[in-house]
Design a protein around this motif. Structure first.
Motif, mmCIF file in Angstrom:
data_model
loop_
_atom_site.group_PDB
_atom_site.id
_atom_site.type_symbol
_atom_site.label_atom_id
_atom_site.label_comp_id
_atom_site.label_asym_id
_atom_site.label_seq_id
_atom_site.Cartn_x
_atom_site.Cartn_y
_atom_site.Cartn_z
ATOM 1 N N TRP A 57 0.749 -1.094 0.090
ATOM 2 C CA TRP A 57 0.126 0.133 -0.013
ATOM 3 C C TRP A 57 0.999 1.339 -0.065
ATOM 4 C CZ3 TRP A 57 -4.452 1.656 -1.544
ATOM 5 C CH2 TRP A 57 -5.060 2.940 -0.909
ATOM 6 N N ALA A 58 1.930 1.146 0.621
ATOM 7 C CA ALA A 58 2.891 2.363 0.824
ATOM 8 C C ALA A 58 3.483 2.875 -0.658
ATOM 9 C CB ALA A 58 3.971 2.088 1.875
ATOM 10 N N ARG A 59 3.642 1.610 -1.386
ATOM 11 C CA ARG A 59 4.204 1.804 -2.740
ATOM 12 C C ARG A 59 3.141 2.057 -3.731
ATOM 13 N NH1 ARG A 59 7.476 -1.954 -0.937
ATOM 14 N NH2 ARG A 59 6.466 -3.652 -2.491
ATOM 15 N N VAL A 60 1.922 1.936 -3.487
ATOM 16 C CA VAL A 60 0.549 2.160 -4.375
ATOM 17 C C VAL A 60 0.803 3.691 -4.989
ATOM 18 C CG1 VAL A 60 -1.845 2.531 -4.649
ATOM 19 C CG2 VAL A 60 -0.934 0.592 -3.678
ATOM 20 N N TYR A 113 -9.112 14.030 1.594
ATOM 21 C CA TYR A 113 -7.795 13.448 1.802
ATOM 22 C C TYR A 113 -7.701 12.401 0.362
ATOM 23 C CZ TYR A 113 -6.846 15.355 6.011
ATOM 24 O OH TYR A 113 -7.011 16.587 7.012
ATOM 25 N N ALA A 114 -8.689 12.169 -0.503
ATOM 26 C CA ALA A 114 -8.276 11.941 -1.671
ATOM 27 C C ALA A 114 -7.457 13.019 -2.254
ATOM 28 C CB ALA A 114 -9.611 11.448 -2.644
ATOM 29 N N ARG A 115 -7.737 14.156 -2.203
ATOM 30 C CA ARG A 115 -7.079 15.285 -2.880
ATOM 31 C C ARG A 115 -5.605 15.314 -2.142
ATOM 32 N NH1 ARG A 115 -11.352 18.387 -1.611
ATOM 33 N NH2 ARG A 115 -10.282 20.019 -0.515
ATOM 34 N N GLY A 168 -11.335 11.120 10.119
ATOM 35 C CA GLY A 168 -10.317 12.120 10.562
ATOM 36 C C GLY A 168 -8.863 11.704 10.523
ATOM 37 N N LYS A 169 -9.134 10.294 10.987
ATOM 38 C CA LYS A 169 -7.733 9.522 11.136
ATOM 39 C C LYS A 169 -7.210 8.690 9.984
ATOM 40 C CE LYS A 169 -7.996 9.703 16.291
ATOM 41 N NZ LYS A 169 -7.131 10.728 16.576
ATOM 42 N N VAL A 170 -8.424 7.911 9.659
ATOM 43 C CA VAL A 170 -8.183 6.911 8.683
ATOM 44 C C VAL A 170 -7.768 7.422 7.106
ATOM 45 C CG1 VAL A 170 -9.158 4.812 7.382
ATOM 46 C CG2 VAL A 170 -9.362 5.129 9.983
ATOM 47 N N ALA A 171 -8.533 8.592 6.955
ATOM 48 C CA ALA A 171 -8.504 9.128 5.692
ATOM 49 C C ALA A 171 -7.136 9.631 5.310
ATOM 50 C CB ALA A 171 -9.628 10.084 5.287
ATOM 51 N N PRO A 172 -6.371 10.579 6.298
ATOM 52 C CA PRO A 172 -5.317 11.149 6.053
ATOM 53 C C PRO A 172 -4.107 9.827 5.905
ATOM 54 C CG PRO A 172 -6.143 11.867 7.998
ATOM 55 C CD PRO A 172 -7.054 11.287 7.341
ATOM 56 N N ALA A 173 -4.372 9.085 7.087
ATOM 57 C CA ALA A 173 -3.358 8.079 7.106
ATOM 58 C C ALA A 173 -3.238 7.068 6.008
ATOM 59 C CB ALA A 173 -3.676 6.983 8.509
ATOM 60 N N LEU A 174 -4.327 6.861 5.344
ATOM 61 C CA LEU A 174 -4.338 6.022 4.239
ATOM 62 C C LEU A 174 -3.873 7.053 2.941
ATOM 63 C CD1 LEU A 174 -7.710 4.046 4.183
ATOM 64 C CD2 LEU A 174 -5.556 3.320 5.166
ATOM 65 N N ASP A 206 -7.036 -5.769 0.908
ATOM 66 C CA ASP A 206 -7.278 -6.499 2.149
ATOM 67 C C ASP A 206 -6.231 -6.007 3.243
ATOM 68 O OD1 ASP A 206 -9.634 -7.308 1.085
ATOM 69 O OD2 ASP A 206 -8.849 -9.245 0.940
ATOM 70 N N GLY A 207 -6.460 -5.780 4.422
ATOM 71 C CA GLY A 207 -5.470 -5.585 5.447
ATOM 72 C C GLY A 207 -4.867 -3.993 5.882
ATOM 73 N N VAL A 208 -5.504 -3.484 4.794
ATOM 74 C CA VAL A 208 -4.927 -1.892 4.811
ATOM 75 C C VAL A 208 -5.719 -1.274 5.737
ATOM 76 C CG1 VAL A 208 -4.907 0.296 3.680
ATOM 77 C CG2 VAL A 208 -4.288 -1.519 2.565
ATOM 78 N N TYR A 209 -7.267 -1.472 6.067
ATOM 79 C CA TYR A 209 -8.098 -1.137 7.160
ATOM 80 C C TYR A 209 -8.630 -2.225 8.081
ATOM 81 C CZ TYR A 209 -12.375 1.050 9.142
ATOM 82 O OH TYR A 209 -13.109 1.476 10.162
ATOM 83 N N ASN A 210 -8.519 -2.196 9.201
ATOM 84 C CA ASN A 210 -8.831 -3.314 10.176
ATOM 85 C C ASN A 210 -9.598 -2.703 11.387
ATOM 86 O OD1 ASN A 210 -7.088 -5.467 9.008
ATOM 87 N ND2 ASN A 210 -5.745 -3.600 9.154
ATOM 88 N N VAL A 211 -10.654 -3.270 11.811
ATOM 89 C CA VAL A 211 -11.441 -2.647 13.046
ATOM 90 C C VAL A 211 -11.479 -3.740 14.048
ATOM 91 C CG1 VAL A 211 -13.209 -1.206 13.518
ATOM 92 C CG2 VAL A 211 -12.793 -1.593 11.320
#
Ligand code: NAD
Length: 488
Positions: A57-60, A113-115, A168-174, A206-211
């Protein structure tokens, strides 16, 4: 709405837990659903999934990350008709708040955060002439500072705006290329659990977002202590924030802390009718906006003695006009608090203040509404700065009014708590208000308004937190700066 047992979302699939706890609707006192009681193994599985997904994901390409976040926003909007009633039921938010500020704001954050995924991550630095040294020959040296993702981020949130806080956390983190394990508050986690499949449908690997969820502190504690978690982004009370900071500090995990507040609204003696009206409306939001369960609420109103009784009377009038009741009723302005425990806590603060000599101007009696955890809009006057209600965060529909004689005294009272999250100044003279803002030890200052600007850095001074979210500042919070140097 069917009352069902929900599952954790780990590695792109539902993972059921052996036991559950009930999530209670604060207005009906009935179960909305059952959330997983996660054990250490669930926490480790979620962190393991996030770690495994991180490298790719970091390299996408940022453009692809942006497209996924945009689709997430669209899917949240498309599922609003299911998400709004669920989030309303678990939080007790009024119709207005649930339909306009819970779900759409979460979608907006993903869109923002898409932008953000497309914002520059390279900060170019000018070439620098250097002399020969034991390190290398002389010459021009070029360099850039590059934002890299922090890694696996634990996002631990408070109750009140579950999916907004999470977004507010997940969007900028991703957007920045991190992967996430979210641990929503025990009181209202169901909407957050529902997002997993939507994110997958949007194309999130899969695995990028877990709850994971849990009724007590254990799941959050295990997550914070997990050696494979690089960063903890926390929103909640200062007391829990301190515990998390201690645990994170032992292994230098990064932290972003959004903690409690005890907002002061300073009404300056030059306030004209317009400024006074703005002050009453802003302070009144402590009652009308999510029953005061808001960290930024102007819960302390500081008024010059010459206008004190006028402002107290205005607030009393405002409080008496607010309709308390069932949040699903469109006319309701003040809904219930999150739980019986929180209602009892708020009632104890009010009783304690009266014992300490405060004057009860509005509220103070439990509304005769059953079922539900209601507290009437409460106004306490003649409060002294050293009283418990002037010092501690109540997190309910309670405003305390304090009188001051000089601007220095107003500043000392405003700054005289351990908190420093959001203060407000009301004045007919905006230059004077601007100047006063410079004396307030607070991360945010509103002048003649409680309105927000979405791009501002948001966070606290003192015990209200460390770091900033919001806008591009929030994006940067989920990165580490790497300096890259080359001979030119
Ligand atoms: P809380 O601190 O009790 O809980 C917050 C989260 O931390 C929950 O998910 C909880 O389960 C978890 N937790 C509890 N103990 C933990 C531990 N030892 N280790 C790890 N996680 C743990 O807060 P709350 O009662 O849910 O929310 C109210 C508080 O949140 C208020 O103080 C309010 O001001 C604050 N808040 C701050 C902001 C902000 O942006 N500054 C926004 C909303 C709420």
């Amino acid at each position: 709405m069917s009352v069902e047992a929900h599952a954790n979302w780990i590695g792109g699939r539902h993972v059921s837990a052996p036991s559950h706890y009930s999530v209670v609707n604060p207005a009906t006192e009935e179960a909305v659903g059952y959330a997983p009681e996660s054990r250490d193994g669930d926490v480790s599985a979620a962190v393991g999934a996030a770690r495994e997904a991180y490298g790719s994901w970091a390299r996408v390409e940022p453009r692809r990350r942006a497209a996924v976040l945009e689709r997430i926003a669209d899917l949240i909007d498309a599922h609003a008709k299911d998400l709004v009633p669920l989030v309303q039921a678990e939080t007790g938010a009024t119709m207005r708040v649930a339909s306009t500020m819970q779900v759409p704001t979460a979608a907006d954050r993903f869109r923002r955060y898409a932008r953000g995924a497309l914002e520059p991550t390279v900060v170019p630095l000018g070439p620098h002439p250097v002399g020969a040294s034991a390190l290398a020959p002389a010459g021009l040296i070029g360099a850039a500072a590059v934002r890299r993702p922090a890694g696996v981020v634990a996002c631990i949130t408070s109750y009140n705006f579950p999916i907004v806080n999470l977004a507010g956390k997940v969007a900028p983190a991703l957007a920045m290329g991190n992967t996430v394990v979210a641990k929503p508050a025990p009181q209202d986690p169901l909407g957050c659990l529902e997002l997993g499949p939507l994110f997958q449908e949007a194309g999130l690997p899969d695995g990028v977002y877990n709850v994971i969820t849990g009724s007590g502190a254990a799941a959050g504690e295990a997550l914070v202590a997990h050696p494979d978690v690089d960063m903890i982004s926390f929103t909640g009370s200062t007391a829990v924030g301190k515990r998390i900071a201690e645990s994170a500090g032992r292994r230098m995990a990064r932290t972003l802390m959004e903690l409690g507040g005890k907002g002061a609204a300073v009404v300056l003696p030059d306030a004209d009718d317009r400024a006074l009206k703005s002050a009453v409306m802003a302070v009144g939001s402590t009652w009308s906006f999510h029953s005061g369960q808001i960290c930024t609420a102007p819960t302390r109103v500081l008024v010059h003695r010459s206008q004190y009784e006028q402002v107290v009377a205005g607030l009393k009038h405002y409080a008496s006009a607010l309709t308390i009741g069932d949040p699903v009723d469109n006319s309701t302005v003040v809904g219930p608090l999150i739980s019986a425990a929180q209602r009892d806590r708020v009632e104890a603060y009010v009783a304690g203040a009266v014992e300490q000599g405060a004057r009860l101007v509005a509220g103070g009696e439990r509304p005769a509404i059953k079922p539900g955890f209601y507290v009437a809009p409460t106004l306490l006057a003649d409060v002294r700065p050293d009283m418990t209600v002037a010092q501690e965060e109540i997190f309910g529909p309670v405003v305390v009014a304090l009188a001051y004689d000089t601007e220095d005294e107003a500043v000392a009272i405003a700054n005289g708590t351990p908190y420093g999250l959001y203060d407000y100044v009301f004045s007919a003279d905006s230059a004077r208000a601007w100047s006063l803002a410079s004396r307030l030890r607070s991360g945010n200052v509103g002048i003649n308004t409680a309105q927000r600007h979405p791009e501002t850095p948001f966070g606290g001074f003192k015990e209200s937190g460390v770091g900033r979210d919001g806008g591009s500042f929030g994006l940067h919070a989920y990165s580490e700066l790497q300096s890259v140097v080359w001979p030119s």
